[in-house]
Design a protein around this motif. Structure first.
Motif, PDB file in Angstrom:
ATOM      1  N   ALA A 185      50.098 -27.777 -92.964  1.00  0.00           N
ATOM      2  CA  ALA A 185      51.374 -27.047 -93.268  1.00  0.00           C
ATOM      3  C   ALA A 185      51.399 -25.615 -93.056  1.00  0.00           C
ATOM      4  O   ALA A 185      52.315 -25.060 -92.480  1.00  0.00           O
ATOM      5  CB  ALA A 185      51.564 -27.065 -94.784  1.00  0.00           C
ATOM      6  N   HIS A 216      52.467 -24.895 -89.284  1.00  0.00           N
ATOM      7  CA  HIS A 216      53.861 -25.266 -89.137  1.00  0.00           C
ATOM      8  C   HIS A 216      54.875 -24.336 -90.076  1.00  0.00           C
ATOM      9  O   HIS A 216      56.025 -24.281 -89.587  1.00  0.00           O
ATOM     10  CB  HIS A 216      54.159 -26.653 -89.291  1.00  0.00           C
ATOM     11  N   ASP A 229      50.053 -29.544 -98.510  1.00  0.00           N
ATOM     12  CA  ASP A 229      49.473 -29.749 -97.218  1.00  0.00           C
ATOM     13  C   ASP A 229      49.483 -31.143 -97.000  1.00  0.00           C
ATOM     14  O   ASP A 229      49.608 -31.700 -95.945  1.00  0.00           O
ATOM     15  CB  ASP A 229      47.993 -29.287 -97.115  1.00  0.00           C
ATOM     16  N   TYR A 277      52.984 -32.332 -96.567  1.00  0.00           N
ATOM     17  CA  TYR A 277      53.435 -31.839 -95.179  1.00  0.00           C
ATOM     18  C   TYR A 277      52.777 -32.868 -94.114  1.00  0.00           C
ATOM     19  O   TYR A 277      53.704 -33.373 -93.433  1.00  0.00           O
ATOM     20  CB  TYR A 277      52.984 -30.375 -94.931  1.00  0.00           C
ATOM     21  N   GLY A 278      51.603 -33.257 -94.377  1.00  0.00           N
ATOM     22  CA  GLY A 278      50.817 -34.262 -93.426  1.00  0.00           C
ATOM     23  C   GLY A 278      51.451 -35.583 -93.348  1.00  0.00           C
ATOM     24  O   GLY A 278      52.079 -36.117 -92.355  1.00  0.00           O
ATOM     25  N   TYR A 317      54.724 -36.130 -94.693  1.00  0.00           N
ATOM     26  CA  TYR A 317      55.991 -35.864 -94.001  1.00  0.00           C
ATOM     27  C   TYR A 317      56.004 -36.031 -92.688  1.00  0.00           C
ATOM     28  O   TYR A 317      57.122 -36.515 -91.975  1.00  0.00           O
ATOM     29  CB  TYR A 317      56.700 -34.960 -95.052  1.00  0.00           C
ATOM     30  N   GLN A 318      55.329 -35.206 -92.015  1.00  0.00           N
ATOM     31  CA  GLN A 318      55.401 -34.907 -90.709  1.00  0.00           C
ATOM     32  C   GLN A 318      55.215 -36.399 -90.110  1.00  0.00           C
ATOM     33  O   GLN A 318      55.696 -36.789 -88.885  1.00  0.00           O
ATOM     34  CB  GLN A 318      54.502 -34.143 -90.229  1.00  0.00           C
ATOM     35  N   ALA A 319      54.533 -37.168 -90.492  1.00  0.00           N
ATOM     36  CA  ALA A 319      53.996 -38.448 -89.672  1.00  0.00           C
ATOM     37  C   ALA A 319      55.057 -39.731 -89.972  1.00  0.00           C
ATOM     38  O   ALA A 319      55.132 -40.766 -89.456  1.00  0.00           O
ATOM     39  CB  ALA A 319      52.806 -38.792 -90.451  1.00  0.00           C
ATOM     40  N   ARG A 376      61.272 -41.529 -87.694  1.00  0.00           N
ATOM     41  CA  ARG A 376      62.908 -40.935 -87.679  1.00  0.00           C
ATOM     42  C   ARG A 376      63.621 -41.764 -86.908  1.00  0.00           C
ATOM     43  O   ARG A 376      63.326 -42.415 -85.934  1.00  0.00           O
ATOM     44  CB  ARG A 376      62.679 -39.577 -87.430  1.00  0.00           C
ATOM     45  N   ASP A 391      66.905 -37.720 -85.452  1.00  0.00           N
ATOM     46  CA  ASP A 391      65.752 -37.216 -86.037  1.00  0.00           C
ATOM     47  C   ASP A 391      65.714 -36.981 -87.732  1.00  0.00           C
ATOM     48  O   ASP A 391      65.076 -36.268 -88.354  1.00  0.00           O
ATOM     49  CB  ASP A 391      65.706 -35.660 -85.633  1.00  0.00           C
ATOM     50  N   GLY A 421      64.732 -32.298 -94.930  1.00  0.00           N
ATOM     51  CA  GLY A 421      63.564 -31.510 -94.524  1.00  0.00           C
ATOM     52  C   GLY A 421      62.698 -31.694 -95.548  1.00  0.00           C
ATOM     53  O   GLY A 421      62.626 -32.195 -96.523  1.00  0.00           O
ATOM     54  N   PHE A 422      61.365 -31.152 -95.357  1.00  0.00           N
ATOM     55  CA  PHE A 422      60.207 -30.856 -96.021  1.00  0.00           C
ATOM     56  C   PHE A 422      60.511 -30.161 -97.242  1.00  0.00           C
ATOM     57  O   PHE A 422      60.385 -30.988 -98.339  1.00  0.00           O
ATOM     58  CB  PHE A 422      59.064 -30.480 -95.279  1.00  0.00           C
TER      59      PHE A 422
END
Length: 171
Positions: free
Chosen positions: A5, A8, A29, A32-33, A35-37, A40, A44, A76-77
């Motif tokens: 996190a 980014h 963190d 976030y990991g 969420y990013q994985a 989509r 997006d 979003g996150f």
């Protein structure tokens, strides 16, 4: 910091999110990991099915309602962790119960109809005996009211250990 996190999100963003949600930097963190994985769609946007696979969400007894009412469509996150914060450990039970009520309040009036309340009760982690007790209390309240508020819901669920069962679990 060295976390995903922190690579980014700016320190200020992380601090703001931590202040808004109450999650530790380690939890942010972790989230976030995940969420990013997530997969989509072509625009997006995070897929609903993917949100349901995030471990703390997947393990929540009201996962589908949580995703539909608070997490999807994902903005979003920050939106994602704000939705989860309603059920973090340490969040007072009355706030969790108010959040649960919002998950089932389809018209947004802050009240549950008898059908909405019944739908909620069967999804709560409770024994058959506890469910019978909750239905009995619900029926008592419905003799005086058409709809139930958070205070009524608190009365109906009194004695259940919902503090832990409604909290997000991180394994």
């Amino acid at each position: 910091m060295g976390s995903a996190a922190s690579h980014h999100l700016s320190a200020e963003e992380l601090s703001d999110i931590q202040g808004e949600t109450g999650f530790s930097l380690a939890r942010l963190d972790y989230l976030y990991g995940h969420y990013q994985a997530l997969d989509r769609d072509p625009e997006d946007r995070v897929l609903r099915s993917e949100l349901l696979r995030v471990p703390p969400v997947a393990w929540h007894p009201l996962a589908e309602r949580l995703v539909d009412a608070m997490l999807h469509p994902s903005l979003g996150f920050r939106h994602f962790v704000r939705g989860l914060a309603h059920f973090r450990r340490g969040e007072p039970l009355d706030r969790k119960l108010a959040s649960v009520l919002r998950l089932f309040d389809e018209d947004g009036d802050g009240l549950l109809s008898p059908d909405q309340c019944h739908a909620l009760l069967v999804r709560l982690p409770a024994t058959r005996r506890e469910l019978r007790t909750m239905r009995y209390r619900l029926n008592q309240i419905l003799t005086e009211k058409d709809k139930l508020d958070a205070e009524d819901f608190g009365h109906i669920t009194r004695g259940l250990d919902l503090e832990q069962s409604l909290s997000l679990r991180f394994h």
